[in-house]
Design an enzyme around this catalytic site. Structure first.
Site, PDB file in Angstrom:
ATOM      1  N   HIS A 100      -3.621  -0.615  -1.761  1.00  0.00           N
ATOM      2  CA  HIS A 100      -3.395  -1.735  -2.679  1.00  0.00           C
ATOM      3  C   HIS A 100      -4.538  -2.718  -2.486  1.00  0.00           C
ATOM      4  O   HIS A 100      -5.047  -2.870  -1.366  1.00  0.00           O
ATOM      5  CB  HIS A 100      -2.117  -2.505  -2.353  1.00  0.00           C
ATOM      6  CG  HIS A 100      -0.852  -1.732  -2.420  1.00  0.00           C
ATOM      7  ND1 HIS A 100      -0.435  -0.903  -1.424  1.00  0.00           N
ATOM      8  CD2 HIS A 100       0.119  -1.700  -3.370  1.00  0.00           C
ATOM      9  CE1 HIS A 100       0.734  -0.379  -1.757  1.00  0.00           C
ATOM     10  NE2 HIS A 100       1.101  -0.834  -2.922  1.00  0.00           N
ATOM     11  N   ASP A 103      -3.921  -4.881   0.484  1.00  0.00           N
ATOM     12  CA  ASP A 103      -3.973  -4.266   1.823  1.00  0.00           C
ATOM     13  C   ASP A 103      -5.330  -4.471   2.469  1.00  0.00           C
ATOM     14  O   ASP A 103      -5.431  -4.627   3.684  1.00  0.00           O
ATOM     15  CB  ASP A 103      -3.813  -2.735   1.758  1.00  0.00           C
ATOM     16  CG  ASP A 103      -2.552  -2.263   1.101  1.00  0.00           C
ATOM     17  OD1 ASP A 103      -1.578  -3.018   1.095  1.00  0.00           O
ATOM     18  OD2 ASP A 103      -2.544  -1.113   0.591  1.00  0.00           O
ATOM     19  N   ASP A 338       3.017   7.999   2.076  1.00  0.00           N
ATOM     20  CA  ASP A 338       3.594   6.662   1.874  1.00  0.00           C
ATOM     21  C   ASP A 338       4.770   6.555   2.855  1.00  0.00           C
ATOM     22  O   ASP A 338       5.927   6.465   2.475  1.00  0.00           O
ATOM     23  CB  ASP A 338       4.047   6.497   0.420  1.00  0.00           C
ATOM     24  CG  ASP A 338       4.412   5.050   0.101  1.00  0.00           C
ATOM     25  OD1 ASP A 338       4.333   4.206   1.020  1.00  0.00           O
ATOM     26  OD2 ASP A 338       4.779   4.764  -1.047  1.00  0.00           O
TER      27      ASP A 338
HETATM   28 CO   LIG Z   1       5.370   5.275  -2.883  1.00  0.00          CO
HETATM   29 CO   LIG Z   2       9.089   4.246  -0.777  1.00  0.00          CO
END
Ligand SMILES: [Co+2]
Ligand SMILES: [Co+2]
Ligand SMILES: [Co+2]
Ligand SMILES: [Co+2]
Ligand SMILES: [Co+2]
Ligand SMILES: [Co+2]
Ligand SMILES: [Co+2]
Ligand SMILES: [Co+2]
Lengths: 439, 439, 439, 439
Positions: A100, A103, A338
């Site tokens: 991001h 980030d 993630d």
């Molecule tokens: Co995700």
């Molecule tokens: Co998630």
């Protein structure tokens, strides 16, 4: 300087290894279905969970203290974090990263400064990319964390917030392009509602579509050729997120005539929060030609929030890779972890142990899935199961020659032929055998 | 003969009445927003739950024994059931009914006999409709109960079952037309999968679309002008039902270019099984112009199966009627009580008590919703909340004059204006006040 | 100084009032079942959600900025917060407050300093209590937020953390005593496990019991006569919390012979997270004589985390007050609003609006419950329903004179008498009528 | 006559076998931790799911048609079913069976005839037991299916139903004794409530305890030495079942002083319906010394009803066997497949395929669990993790020498020692490696 001095590069040692800091199944150069594992799996590191998650949860503060954060100013920290991140990826043999905007660089006093900071860090990242050969799988915007997005970004009731979000996405697409990102992700963290009592869903969804169209236009204008991806999630942080699941996103994209511009980024835990299996969501994307990329993690089916655990369930990784291989592989997408280490796994070594756990689980899953496909175990079963559509009345149906009158005539004359068992238990046993016996 | 001899016609006695067999809130002739309650609410009786559900559940056998079933042959029972049903509707002041083909007449030895039986019962029903003025809201097909549909109907792997289902739907549309049905419903009871290991979802969904197109063609051919409706449900009986929720159905309809031919029949309990509120599903239909009709019932948020309880939650009925009124009313649709008395409410009187409970709850909900709209409580709040889209940069966004560059320029120059509170708690308190104080 | 200058004291204006900053139903001096509403409801403010929750959630930072936090040092903020809190309670007419040790004073550099800071703030609170007459309903310890409690407090695998928790609880009991707290609550925020792979549940539960016994001994030693309460919660923050629900806590208390020393603090949202209704948990406490106090809030049945919403559902407040009145009232307990304004309700006025919403909902619930009891609506129904245990074979069973042989003889000779309907739908309709018509 | 003529006895052929009708992992005579697999696993067939479940579900009728049901009178069917069942168990190498009274013989016109019928079938079963050496693991009563139990059995509001249930249990215990059953199970199918509005939970639970005490007395009187077991389940068929989960049952048993007379029968799917893992429930039983027996099946975490699937998840079988081995093995209990073939697996062959799937999954789980224990993988980790309770202040806590004052003194002087990581991801990776590599 090295931040992970005690950790050597993680190497493949094979299934018999007792070394926690070695791969047991992920052998990057091993060929599976015509490609190396590295090419098939396209693993990516998530910048946020790996380098900015400090163990906070709604009931407790940070448990993780990282040496690279031990600097005076926030921009210095951001730069050291880049170095640490690339050292980590090198040592863990992770070829891609996802990020991001927020980030990688802290927000400044205003948008101009914030954007300047991004540029400064992007330069550092580019150097590291060049040095290591590690690539950017995708970039995205954090348009949900800052309080200005309390009512959403593209779906905010505040038009100036919409404008701000647009500006932020513009910049994020630019830096993703600068970093050679192969995709750009939209996850609508606050694009949803808290209560229908105060919400105009129609206006909000129309606005969301407007924002995405602007993004398409801008990408074309600047020649960004990365794939746009939408990541569904049904709830959290908002009570209801508009991009609930794959089907909902496809309904939206079709309604606003955006389906040719977007694919989906499927996250396992978002699937389970929507009460679907991970495989289901991948399957729905595959048969609609919109499987873009994958957020590789795992939820806890007993818990109702996004735990984003490292994926270690072999059933999930096998069946996910099965759908991915059926779809022709990940192409521009990847397996982005993630995933965050548990709050109680707060040591730096846990970062490596967790990635090893996830990478090995997917490596094994890939091999099992490939073997299942090579042996055509389920494919042959399905071909036989649906064979009646290849001949006679079934073929008439398939080829569009049947209507209610002809079908009624058929049914009156012939009734139905016997059904045969779906054999679910046998198929599950075969899946077990393939998982346990594939080498 | 009379089957409910001890029960008199249920009359409106007002909110102070202590008579369990009277309406406290449903006053059919009372005007609300320009129509009578009877016209606004368009209540319908579900033939299945009211006249064929006998109290069985997966762990126990029938608890209900009805006098009209006390006949020798199944066709005689079917006829007496018609008489009982119309007596019930008359006494309970229910102006519409809904039915599956298999509710009204038992299957015969083959499709021809089955269809002949339908014709025989349809004639009886028509007589009763003429006698009482009660109308048919919708008909539908039960293409899920018979073992031939074990793998689905339109999505069966067995092409002869697809043909049989088509023949069955053809007949069901014909009798719905014969009965003047204002709509025809598709609920895909077994249109889904049990396990992806044996399922070709792509072929199954393509087939489903083929079946629906044939239905459209046939309706046009015979001049059936009733509205086609699809009823979403996420699971049960199958592990995954293709028509998961409103968004999923809309994705399907758009994909196969069927959106102009179908609207949706939203069931409250199917919404909650999909982890949506009832209001959410109605809202999604409303803003997409596909709100067709409503299956009025209630689930238990603590239970994971379709309990189909009579709707007695005033919040749900108020917010449902709120969306319905915003959508311009039910038009051709109605409030069909797809609701069954609890297994322990096995006395005939419970049928009346349950319908009274549900009808009163919706009558009250209608009045509260109407008052909320008349006072524009939430509408004014929302207008003010989104006012920024009516001027300046917001208007540029709304009217399509903005792009990423102009929005970035705006954001760099202006930042964002302050957000204001969403006021959820205040709005919930106002809703309570309206529920409690509307007379 | 005044922190809520624009807000006047919230007064009761009755159900017709359109003033958002007035009570519509909570009329403190009104008599209900022999006591004032104020005495029956014993409302309490939660210090944490009201004065330290700033709108953070796992995906976003603070949205709330409070004037009393606008000071230089953390102790100064803590003191100003006391003043703001008491001003708030005075204006909102809340007679009690509840607190964690860490809500009222920030941790110092070590335990000694932390405890000294507590003493400093406790003195300020005592002054305000004296000035306003507001009392302390209960105190508790936050032994879950600090990273030292990452593996639990009383159930930590680290014995020195157990010791630290004990010391912290010791101090918290002391200051609760100092403030005249009528109860002391144990909520085991991290007393549970993340994975069984690394957990010795037996040792952890034994340790938990040891800690509670030490607390009992210490309370006796210092003459603290407040009621000890355990607050069940099934999950969050840990994957599994040992104090899952009322039944689990009772099993624990009985096993370790602690049942006479503890009662339960039932939170509505914790009930729903355990897949129980709020009423169920209160009922289980009532019939076991362990209903201690209540955390008055509301969850969202569609969401899987602890939303801690202000309670505005009249069904819940009515049925909760019904159980409470059946149990003889709250006695030493109270209705503590363990409720937080939504993240989007970030204005100071929302604090008042939210408390008004919750207090009015419970005030109305109290009145409806009282009327239901006065009219013996459900009680008479139940008496009649179970009447068979008052005579004949039923009385033999009740009074312990029956055994398998006598019952078999009875059954062989008599079979069973007819069951009668449970009348659930009628009872739900009556409940609606009482909610809507009770004035 | 043989009912499964086409099926040969199922033999172990090893992990490489492609024969669907062979065991890949279950090798009855193979030694694991000092016993044969047959002795460790004590597999049992559930009479109901295997021989009386015909594929009905709430939305559809029977899909399964069994040759042994093809007889004229119900008692003849019952006898043939016995023969078929024992042929099945012999061929599938299942050493035990479990049954409800109503599974084996149809109810007669009254209790006397019903009991006589039971005796008649019991004699047939005994012959088959003698012929084959197959034993009875446990018997139980179906006191939930007949409409007389609509309001419960031991918790019915109708005292004559309580008496009838007592008589039925008396007889069921007698025949279980007659058949040498090693346990007797109580599952409270309707012991719960539908709505609290009509329920006296206190009276119902007191009655339930009375019934169980009578059962204990009667067992003692007739010298039945089998173990009494209670099987928890949180919901379904009733909205709330009193025996919610292991903790709730233990609370009940302790309250009514019955804990020494009962152990628990843990079903995997009932655990998941209660939002617990299977392992959690087994763990809770183990550390409380009440692990009696196991209903081996699997639920679908995405579905909210009791799917009773054959257990094929290796994680579940491994972790279940891990707890069982830690508890000292199954002793008198067994692994009863309370599992039914899917409605779509309606062929007789599916019965064998499903049992093979389940037995192989548990055989593999046993071997993995045994290896994990032999290598002390998790046990050593845990020993080290809790080592602080073996010395210093931790030892003082463990051995009861610490109190709040000594612990506070310790904390003030020493603070806390550093926590170490919980290493969840590493432990999950090791579990994967053991599952995949154990031979
Ligand atoms: Co995700
Ligand atoms: Co998630
Ligand atoms: Co329906
Ligand atoms: Co339904
Ligand atoms: Co609480
Ligand atoms: Co809470
Ligand atoms: Co069971
Ligand atoms: Co079960």
């Amino acid at each position: 300087m090295a931040y992970f001095e005690k950790i050597q590069k993680i190497e493949y040692e094979g299934a018999a290894s007792k070394n926690p800091l070695a791969f047991k199944y992920y052998n990057p150069a091993e060929m599976v279905m015509g490609k190396t594992m590295r090419e098939q799996l396209r693993f990516a590191m998530s910048y946020w969970h790996t380098f900015t998650y400090m163990g906070n949860d709604p009931f407790g503060s940070a448990t993780m203290f990282r040496t690279w954060d031990n600097h005076e100013c926030s921009m210095e920290i951001a730069k050291e974090r880049v170095h640490a991140a690339f050292e980590f990826m090198e040592k863990a043999q992770i070829p891609y990263f996802c990020f991001h905007d927020r980030d990688i660089a802290p927000e400044g006093k205003d948008l101009a400064e914030t954007n300047a900071r991004l540029d400064e860090i992007v330069a550092v990242i580019k150097e590291e990319m060049k040095r290591t050969g590690i690539k950017c799988l995708w970039g995205t915007t954090n348009a949900f964390g800052n309080p200005r997005f309390v009512h959403g970004a593209g779906t905010s009731c505040n038009a100036t917030v919409f404008a701000y979000a647009a500006a932020q996405i513009k910049k994020a697409i630019e830096i993703t392009k600068e970093l050679g990102g192969e995709n750009y992700v939209f996850w609508g963290g606050r694009e949803g509602y808290e209560t229908l009592l105060n919400t105009n869903t129609e206006l909000e969804l129309d606005n969301m579509a407007k924002l995405l169209k602007m993004a398409c236009n801008y990408a074309e204008e600047i020649g960004f050729t990365g794939q746009f991806l939408i990541e569904p999630k049904p709830k959290e942080p908002t009570k209801h997120q508009y991009d609930t699941d794959a089907a909902t996103v496809m309904a939206f994209l079709r309604k606003y005539d955006l389906l040719d511009k977007f694919k989906l980024n499927i996250e396992a835990n978002h699937a389970t929060l929507a009460m679907h299996t991970f495989q289901h969501e991948l399957n729905m994307c595959r048969i609609n030609g919109v499987l873009g990329s994958v957020d590789a993690n795992m939820g806890d089916p007993m818990l109702g929030w996004d735990t984003d655990q490292f994926p270690t369930n072999i059933y999930d990784t096998t069946l996910a890779m099965y759908e991915i291989l059926l779809a022709g592989g990940l192409t521009k997408g990847g397996l982005n972890f993630d995933s965050k280490v548990r709050r109680a796994s707060f040591e730096e070594e846990d970062l490596f142990l967790a990635y090893i756990a996830g990478m090995d689980a997917f490596a094994k899953g890939l091999k099992v899935a490939a073997k299942l496909l090579e042996d055509r175990v389920f494919e042959d079963f399905k071909d036989k199961r649906y064979a009646s559509y290849k001949e006679g009345i079934g073929r008439d149906i398939s080829e569009g020659r049947a209507d209610f009158k002809t079908l009624e005539a058929y049914a009156l004359a012939n009734g139905v032929t016997l059904n045969t068992s779906g054999r679910q238990e046998m198929l599950e046993a075969i899946l077990n055998q393939y998982i346990l016996e594939t080498k």
